[in-house]
Design a protein around this motif. Sequence first.
Motif, PDB file in Angstrom:
ATOM      1  N   SER A   1       0.771  -0.971   0.147  1.00 28.81           N
ATOM      2  CA  SER A   1       0.156  -0.141  -0.098  1.00 28.81           C
ATOM      3  C   SER A   1       0.857   1.185  -0.012  1.00 28.81           C
ATOM      4  N   GLN A   2       1.971   1.283   0.569  1.00 29.13           N
ATOM      5  CA  GLN A   2       2.545   2.025   0.800  1.00 29.13           C
ATOM      6  C   GLN A   2       3.610   2.610  -0.614  1.00 29.13           C
ATOM      7  N   MET A   3       3.644   1.888  -1.154  1.00 29.09           N
ATOM      8  CA  MET A   3       4.091   1.258  -2.800  1.00 29.09           C
ATOM      9  C   MET A   3       3.045   2.132  -3.961  1.00 29.09           C
ATOM     10  N   ALA A   4       1.912   1.515  -3.241  1.00 34.63           N
ATOM     11  CA  ALA A   4       1.003   2.665  -4.564  1.00 34.63           C
ATOM     12  C   ALA A   4       0.320   3.601  -4.034  1.00 34.63           C
ATOM     13  N   GLN A   5       0.604   3.769  -3.049  1.00 35.38           N
ATOM     14  CA  GLN A   5       0.346   5.266  -2.679  1.00 35.38           C
ATOM     15  C   GLN A   5       1.353   6.609  -3.640  1.00 35.38           C
ATOM     16  N   ALA A   6       2.713   6.189  -2.996  1.00 34.67           N
ATOM     17  CA  ALA A   6       3.813   6.972  -3.654  1.00 34.67           C
ATOM     18  C   ALA A   6       3.077   6.545  -5.148  1.00 34.67           C
ATOM     19  N   LEU A   7       3.534   5.417  -5.476  1.00 36.66           N
ATOM     20  CA  LEU A   7       3.675   6.419  -7.144  1.00 36.66           C
ATOM     21  C   LEU A   7       2.008   5.925  -7.759  1.00 36.66           C
ATOM     22  N   PHE A   8       0.814   6.320  -6.860  1.00 37.09           N
ATOM     23  CA  PHE A   8      -0.065   6.814  -8.286  1.00 37.09           C
ATOM     24  C   PHE A   8      -0.589   8.224  -7.353  1.00 37.09           C
ATOM     25  N   ARG A   9       0.370   8.929  -6.364  1.00 42.69           N
ATOM     26  CA  ARG A   9       0.951  10.062  -6.113  1.00 42.69           C
ATOM     27  C   ARG A   9       1.874  10.620  -7.395  1.00 42.69           C
ATOM     28  N   GLU A  10       2.615   9.957  -7.784  1.00 37.72           N
ATOM     29  CA  GLU A  10       3.266  10.426  -8.761  1.00 37.72           C
ATOM     30  C   GLU A  10       2.601  10.531  -9.931  1.00 37.72           C
ATOM     31  N   ARG A  11       1.602   9.598 -10.178  1.00 36.28           N
ATOM     32  CA  ARG A  11       0.535   9.632 -11.486  1.00 36.28           C
ATOM     33  C   ARG A  11      -0.006  10.748 -11.410  1.00 36.28           C
ATOM     34  N   MET A  12      -1.096  10.949 -10.406  1.00 35.35           N
ATOM     35  CA  MET A  12      -1.937  12.233 -10.956  1.00 35.35           C
ATOM     36  C   MET A  12      -1.584  13.264 -10.079  1.00 35.35           C
ATOM     37  N   GLY A  13      -0.921  13.659  -8.766  1.00 34.34           N
ATOM     38  CA  GLY A  13      -0.552  15.009  -8.703  1.00 34.34           C
ATOM     39  C   GLY A  13      -1.148  14.987  -7.227  1.00 34.34           C
ATOM     40  N   ASP A  14      -1.898  16.631  -7.671  1.00 33.30           N
ATOM     41  CA  ASP A  14      -2.855  17.384  -6.541  1.00 33.30           C
ATOM     42  C   ASP A  14      -3.734  17.073  -6.459  1.00 33.30           C
ATOM     43  N   ARG A  15      -4.520  16.510  -7.970  1.00 33.87           N
ATOM     44  CA  ARG A  15      -5.637  15.853  -8.161  1.00 33.87           C
ATOM     45  C   ARG A  15      -6.189  15.743  -7.547  1.00 33.87           C
ATOM     46  N   VAL A  16      -5.806  14.247  -6.495  1.00 35.37           N
ATOM     47  CA  VAL A  16      -6.294  13.191  -5.427  1.00 35.37           C
ATOM     48  C   VAL A  16      -5.522  13.723  -4.596  1.00 35.37           C
ATOM     49  N   ARG A  17      -6.150  13.173  -3.737  1.00 34.86           N
ATOM     50  CA  ARG A  17      -5.962  13.003  -2.016  1.00 34.86           C
ATOM     51  C   ARG A  17      -5.770  11.346  -1.905  1.00 34.86           C
ATOM     52  N   ILE A  18      -4.731  11.063  -1.713  1.00 35.75           N
ATOM     53  CA  ILE A  18      -3.564   9.885  -1.507  1.00 35.75           C
ATOM     54  C   ILE A  18      -3.105   9.714  -0.873  1.00 35.75           C
ATOM     55  N   LEU A  19      -4.056   8.635   0.289  1.00 38.33           N
ATOM     56  CA  LEU A  19      -3.418   7.595   1.715  1.00 38.33           C
ATOM     57  C   LEU A  19      -3.213   6.201   1.330  1.00 38.33           C
ATOM     58  N   SER A  20      -2.803   5.783   2.716  1.00 41.45           N
ATOM     59  CA  SER A  20      -2.715   4.542   3.242  1.00 41.45           C
ATOM     60  C   SER A  20      -2.429   4.222   4.155  1.00 41.45           C
ATOM     61  N   ALA A  21      -2.454   2.595   4.723  1.00 40.59           N
ATOM     62  CA  ALA A  21      -2.783   2.043   5.984  1.00 40.59           C
ATOM     63  C   ALA A  21      -2.778   0.463   5.559  1.00 40.59           C
ATOM     64  N   GLY A  22      -3.267   0.186   7.402  1.00 37.98           N
ATOM     65  CA  GLY A  22      -2.508  -0.974   6.923  1.00 37.98           C
ATOM     66  C   GLY A  22      -4.258  -1.487   7.869  1.00 37.98           C
ATOM     67  N   VAL A  23      -4.680  -2.981   8.025  1.00 38.14           N
ATOM     68  CA  VAL A  23      -5.261  -3.785   8.798  1.00 38.14           C
ATOM     69  C   VAL A  23      -4.072  -4.838  10.168  1.00 38.14           C
ATOM     70  N   ASP A  24      -3.078  -4.622  10.043  1.00 35.97           N
ATOM     71  CA  ASP A  24      -1.882  -4.489  10.930  1.00 35.97           C
ATOM     72  C   ASP A  24      -0.608  -4.124  10.704  1.00 35.97           C
ATOM     73  N   PRO A  25      -0.355  -3.382  11.273  1.00 44.12           N
ATOM     74  CA  PRO A  25       0.444  -2.475  10.209  1.00 44.12           C
ATOM     75  C   PRO A  25       1.832  -3.219  11.004  1.00 44.12           C
ATOM     76  N   TRP A  26       2.921  -2.739  10.778  1.00 45.88           N
ATOM     77  CA  TRP A  26       3.790  -2.892  11.021  1.00 45.88           C
ATOM     78  C   TRP A  26       4.713  -1.648  11.759  1.00 45.88           C
ATOM     79  N   ASP A  27       5.855  -1.815  12.834  1.00 44.23           N
ATOM     80  CA  ASP A  27       6.150  -0.770  13.032  1.00 44.23           C
ATOM     81  C   ASP A  27       7.541   0.181  12.219  1.00 44.23           C
ATOM     82  N   HIS A  28       8.064  -0.361  11.077  1.00 47.33           N
ATOM     83  CA  HIS A  28       8.734   0.325  10.106  1.00 47.33           C
ATOM     84  C   HIS A  28       8.692   0.372   8.349  1.00 47.33           C
ATOM     85  N   LEU A  29       9.025   0.717   7.281  1.00 51.77           N
ATOM     86  CA  LEU A  29       8.277   0.339   5.988  1.00 51.77           C
ATOM     87  C   LEU A  29       9.546  -0.909   5.948  1.00 51.77           C
ATOM     88  N   HIS A  30       8.812  -1.301   4.467  1.00 56.35           N
ATOM     89  CA  HIS A  30       9.990  -2.384   4.379  1.00 56.35           C
ATOM     90  C   HIS A  30      11.414  -1.488   3.684  1.00 56.35           C
TER      91      HIS A  30
END
Length: 426
Positions: free
Chosen positions: A23-52
């Motif tokens: 979801s972090q990669m999807a958020q970053a890639l989609f933000r790169e694609r859409m710019g400020d036309r869309v508000r883009i968030l990400s989250a997890g149902v059982d989040p880690w304490d750090h990025l992979h």
Amino acid sequence: MTNRSSNGIPSVLFVCTGNAGRSQMAQALFRERMGDRVRILSAGVDPWDHLHPMAMKLMFERGVSLAGHHPKSVSALADQNVDLVVTIGDPARALLPKIRFSCSHWMHWDIKDPADADGTPDSESVFRFTADAIEKGLPALEALVLAMLPLSRFAGCLGIGTGLWSAERFTPSTHLPLIKECGFQAIELNLYKGRSHFDWEDPSAVADLRRVADDLGMVVWSIHSPDLTSIADPDVSKRQTQVDILKHCLDLAAELGAKAVPSHALLVGPLKEDPTGSDARLTDVLTELTEYGEQSPAQIAFENAGFPAGEMASATKILERLGRHSRAAYGFVLDTGHANIDGDLKDIQDHIGDHLISLHLNDNDGKGDSHLAPGEGNVDWATVARILKDGEFQGVVMYEIEPGESSAEERMQATLHGYKEHLESV
């Protein structure tokens, strides 16, 4: 209601299991694609304490930074409404409904967790495959979001149904300029009047409607489905025909950029003769339509009756049923004339919640479904105003007016007068 910012920007939330990779990669890639036309968030149902670390490496290779990103729990966003949720992987799809969450559209990507390969020789290649799979899903997601973008600027504007011209063929190049000149910015394309009114199966006619509307800065807000029998019909072939028609309407709505597909599909047929069997069949059909509807930028909007359709098809029963099915696929269209005939407008006010996605505003004397301009009958417009205000309705103020002895221009002027008198302040 959708949680859009004041300038109408739609929001997208990506949800995976740990919010550390996919979801972090999807958020970053989609933000790169859409710019400020869309508000883009990400989250997890059982989040880690750090990025992979591999997610950070692959995004860096693509020139996309994850600086400042950190895993977040979707529970922390449960009080927010977003326009579109994309679940990534089956665990996220399974767990998300257990969290109190509201959105208008859902999409699912069946992409497994690459972290399952951690510690193996294939770890990096699995992560690269995952990143590629996410990128392949972005064009379809972009198309869905772009279909939402033009609609936000029409929130609160006035619309008119093409049924006003039911006695003639609706010709976009002739009728749309007239509609705009009279003060309306949106239309509901009425397929209920048959293909002699508008041939929705002719690709050139559909393309012409979209082109003329775009050129005039107008929008096709909704597509009224053709006359259906019932999606609860005991005959399997008839039932499937109704389902296929609704799917076709959703496809047409996506092509025209429409938001809603109003339908009478819950109102007629065997609902009152066989309530027990109808209930089971309705559940099966709505479940089948859910996945199709969740992938569409439009929603099926079930309409309240204006005739004795039986307890199963009452407005409160429809609203109760909608609460058991996908908010992303289904909504409610309020027909004020039908509510006036049934005498249940105040009941609708008590039960409508956030299901209202479209309107059929019209007036009558409480006896006949005459689709008059507002103020020409005895509809309780004060209650209608409270429903729209309390629900923070953000859609088109759509009128469904039938032709009368006066011209279409005069009917639209009467409608505008009624709007200014009863609803403009809302």
